[in-house]
Motif scaffolding. Structure first.
Motif, mmCIF file in Angstrom:
data_model
loop_
_atom_site.group_PDB
_atom_site.id
_atom_site.type_symbol
_atom_site.label_atom_id
_atom_site.label_comp_id
_atom_site.label_asym_id
_atom_site.label_seq_id
_atom_site.Cartn_x
_atom_site.Cartn_y
_atom_site.Cartn_z
ATOM 1 N N GLY A 162 30.878 24.585 32.678
ATOM 2 C CA GLY A 162 29.868 25.621 32.460
ATOM 3 C C GLY A 162 28.641 25.406 33.322
ATOM 4 O O GLY A 162 28.573 24.438 34.086
ATOM 5 N N GLN A 163 27.668 26.304 33.160
ATOM 6 C CA GLN A 163 26.498 26.192 34.042
ATOM 7 C C GLN A 163 25.610 25.005 33.708
ATOM 8 O O GLN A 163 25.064 24.362 34.611
ATOM 9 N N ILE A 164 25.465 24.654 32.440
ATOM 10 C CA ILE A 164 24.693 23.441 32.129
ATOM 11 C C ILE A 164 25.454 22.212 32.636
ATOM 12 O O ILE A 164 24.874 21.306 33.231
ATOM 13 N N GLU A 204 37.206 20.223 28.650
ATOM 14 C CA GLU A 204 37.146 21.679 28.855
ATOM 15 C C GLU A 204 38.323 22.327 28.123
ATOM 16 O O GLU A 204 39.256 21.656 27.700
ATOM 17 N N VAL A 217 28.198 20.158 24.886
ATOM 18 C CA VAL A 217 27.541 21.302 25.537
ATOM 19 C C VAL A 217 28.352 22.585 25.344
ATOM 20 O O VAL A 217 27.800 23.656 25.129
ATOM 21 N N VAL A 277 24.228 20.237 22.273
ATOM 22 C CA VAL A 277 23.428 21.208 23.038
ATOM 23 C C VAL A 277 23.919 22.626 22.732
ATOM 24 O O VAL A 277 23.133 23.567 22.631
ATOM 25 N N ASN A 308 24.975 26.019 21.187
ATOM 26 C CA ASN A 308 24.361 26.739 20.061
ATOM 27 C C ASN A 308 25.362 27.325 19.078
ATOM 28 O O ASN A 308 26.466 27.663 19.483
ATOM 29 N N HIS A 333 16.484 24.931 16.458
ATOM 30 C CA HIS A 333 16.437 25.398 17.848
ATOM 31 C C HIS A 333 16.818 26.882 17.838
ATOM 32 O O HIS A 333 17.969 27.256 18.044
HETATM 33 P P1 NAX Z 1 28.655 28.350 29.828
HETATM 34 O O1 NAX Z 1 29.301 29.494 29.152
HETATM 35 O O2 NAX Z 1 28.284 28.427 31.266
HETATM 36 O O3 NAX Z 1 29.595 27.062 29.680
HETATM 37 C C1 NAX Z 1 30.194 26.709 28.474
HETATM 38 C C2 NAX Z 1 31.458 25.946 28.811
HETATM 39 O O4 NAX Z 1 31.997 25.441 27.604
HETATM 40 C C3 NAX Z 1 32.535 26.823 29.445
HETATM 41 O O5 NAX Z 1 32.965 26.229 30.653
HETATM 42 C C4 NAX Z 1 33.643 26.832 28.397
HETATM 43 O O6 NAX Z 1 34.926 26.864 28.958
HETATM 44 C C5 NAX Z 1 33.382 25.509 27.688
HETATM 45 N N1 NAX Z 1 33.975 25.426 26.345
HETATM 46 C C6 NAX Z 1 34.131 26.398 25.425
HETATM 47 N N2 NAX Z 1 34.769 25.940 24.349
HETATM 48 C C7 NAX Z 1 35.021 24.625 24.574
HETATM 49 C C8 NAX Z 1 35.680 23.614 23.840
HETATM 50 N N3 NAX Z 1 36.213 23.862 22.645
HETATM 51 N N4 NAX Z 1 35.751 22.377 24.397
HETATM 52 C C9 NAX Z 1 35.240 22.137 25.589
HETATM 53 N N5 NAX Z 1 34.627 23.055 26.360
HETATM 54 C C10 NAX Z 1 34.507 24.293 25.846
HETATM 55 O O7 NAX Z 1 27.390 27.972 28.925
HETATM 56 P P2 NAX Z 1 26.098 27.101 29.327
HETATM 57 O O8 NAX Z 1 25.098 27.976 29.934
HETATM 58 O O9 NAX Z 1 26.541 25.885 30.028
HETATM 59 O O10 NAX Z 1 25.550 26.747 27.856
HETATM 60 C C11 NAX Z 1 26.273 25.916 26.986
HETATM 61 C C12 NAX Z 1 25.681 25.963 25.592
HETATM 62 O O11 NAX Z 1 24.351 25.470 25.593
HETATM 63 C C13 NAX Z 1 25.599 27.378 24.989
HETATM 64 O O12 NAX Z 1 26.045 27.301 23.650
HETATM 65 C C14 NAX Z 1 24.122 27.677 25.024
HETATM 66 O O13 NAX Z 1 23.754 28.596 24.039
HETATM 67 C C15 NAX Z 1 23.541 26.310 24.787
HETATM 68 N N6 NAX Z 1 22.134 26.098 25.123
HETATM 69 C C16 NAX Z 1 21.406 25.281 24.325
HETATM 70 C C17 NAX Z 1 20.092 24.971 24.588
HETATM 71 C C18 NAX Z 1 19.314 24.058 23.703
HETATM 72 O O14 NAX Z 1 18.121 23.902 23.956
HETATM 73 N N7 NAX Z 1 19.867 23.431 22.665
HETATM 74 C C19 NAX Z 1 19.396 25.570 25.748
HETATM 75 C C20 NAX Z 1 20.325 26.068 26.790
HETATM 76 C C21 NAX Z 1 21.564 26.742 26.293
HETATM 77 O O15 NAX Z 1 21.244 28.055 25.928
#
Ligand code: NAX
Length: 328
Positions: free
Chosen positions: A14-16, A42, A87, A129, A131, A187
């Motif tokens: 993912g992007q993070i 992943e 994440v 991390v 949500n 959060h």
């Molecule tokens: P992305 O959608 O870019 O990446 C998420 C990745 O997780 C994807 O590659 C997906 O294939 C993978 N994934 C999904 N289910 C999975 C599983 N069961 N096992 C392993 N991997 C899995 O999201 P991204 O922008 O990277 O954000 C990730 C998470 O961080 C989101 O839930 C987002 O809401 C949360 N955040 C939390 C923040 C905080 O302060 N606590 C701030 C930033 C962000 O919004």
């Protein structure tokens, strides 16, 4: 040098993940003396993309990176892990109710908690991390009965860092002048960034601001809704700043906080400040010797109390919802 530390990152493609992995591998998560072995988790559809990132990690020739392994099975990904960064999560999509979101995430964080319980190293530290981070951490924790509860934490460090910068900008001081910022609660948009216990150059920050209207109508909503502001501007949610906050959270947990300062972490409540025991809520914490402790004895004034209570109530509601779903 030390033995390599195993760091598991979920949602690695993912992007993070893309912003996080290179910083971990360069030594910024644990320090320049600590080699790391990355274990990426992943979903099957995203394994190929994670493999691409692993190729790029190789191309950096990071001296501290011992190797990168990629898994689509949580049991394997968390085997022997010392640091688990959860994440990957299920984002809210159009038409999805809150209950659906909690249920979908239960399907992710329950098996991950079980896998951590079964195979992680004795010293495992977990940061959620993805949500809704606090409640996802609660779900994972409740499926890892053999891991001390305090090892499950949720990230509010991005909110903390955002609050420091907004306050520093208002007072026209460098961010390093702001100490003892606190994020309380969830959060989410109900979080409460508290400047009444913060200090600016040794002086009370609320007194230095001396503008309650600014606090209530600009500062608090700006910090709480910063995620939406970033999406609006970038067309994508916070990624590099979220990765940076995850690095800060773990680095400080492991290496300690400065004498005159503290940080915010979502941690299982011990009942401090009237937060019901067991809820994973954000508190001011100090870290020493690899452990954190909730800062005690702070004054909660009339401005702060209802705001903290509202965010904690939201956490209690989320807990009740996942309890009904049989997830905790
Ligand atoms: P992305 O959608 O870019 O990446 C998420 C990745 O997780 C994807 O590659 C997906 O294939 C993978 N994934 C999904 N289910 C999975 C599983 N069961 N096992 C392993 N991997 C899995 O999201 P991204 O922008 O990277 O954000 C990730 C998470 O961080 C989101 O839930 C987002 O809401 C949360 N955040 C939390 C923040 C905080 O302060 N606590 C701030 C930033 C962000 O919004």
């Amino acid at each position: 040098t030390q033995a390599p530390v195993n760091v598991t990152v979920t949602g690695a493609a993912g992007q993070i993940g893309y912003a996080l992995l290179f910083r971990i591998a360069s030594g910024q998560l644990l320090g320049q003396d600590t080699p790391v072995r990355l274990r990426l988790l992943e979903i099957p559809q995203a394994v190929k993309a994670a493999e691409g990132t692993a190729l790029e990690l190789e191309d950096c020739a990071f001296p501290l990176l011992v190797g990168t392994d990629i898994f689509d099975d949580p049991k394997q990904a968390f085997e022997g892990t010392n640091i688990a960064l959860l994440v990957g999560a299920r984002p809210r999509t159009k038409g999805m109710e809150r209950g659906d979101l909690l249920e979908a995430n239960g399907g992710i964080f329950k098996p991950q908690g079980e896998a951590i319980n079964a195979g992680a190293a004795d010293d495992v530290r977990v940061l959620v991390v993805g949500n809704p981070a606090n409640t996802n951490a609660l779900i994972a924790r409740s499926h890892a009965p053999d891991v001390p509860a305090e090892r499950f934490t949720a990230m509010t460090r991005l909110d903390h860092n955002r609050a420091i910068t907004q306050l520093a900008k208002k007072l026209e001081v460098p961010v390093t002048d702001v100490k003892r910022m606190t994020i309380w609660g969830n959060h989410s948009a109900t979080q409460y960034p508290d400047v009444f216990n913060a200090e600016v150059k040794g002086r009370g920050a609320a007194e230095a601001v001396n503008d309650e209207k600014w606090l209530a109508e600009e500062f608090i909503p700006r910090v709480a809704k910063r995620g939406a502001e970033i999406i609006e501007a970038r067309g994508a949610s916070s990624a590099a700043s979220a990765a940076n906050a995850a690095i800060d959270h773990i680095f400080d947990w492991v290496n300690g906080t400065p004498q005159d300062d503290w940080v915010s972490m979502g941690v299982p409540s011990d009942g401090s400040y009237g937060v019901p025991e067991g809820l994973i809520s954000s508190f001011p914490v100090t870290c020493t010797g690899g452990r954190y402790e909730i800062v005690q004895g702070l004054q909660i004034n009339e401005f702060s109390r209802p705001r903290i209570d509202a965010s904690v109530q939201e956490l209690a509601d989320e807990r009740d919802a996942v309890r009904k779903l049989g997830l905790v």
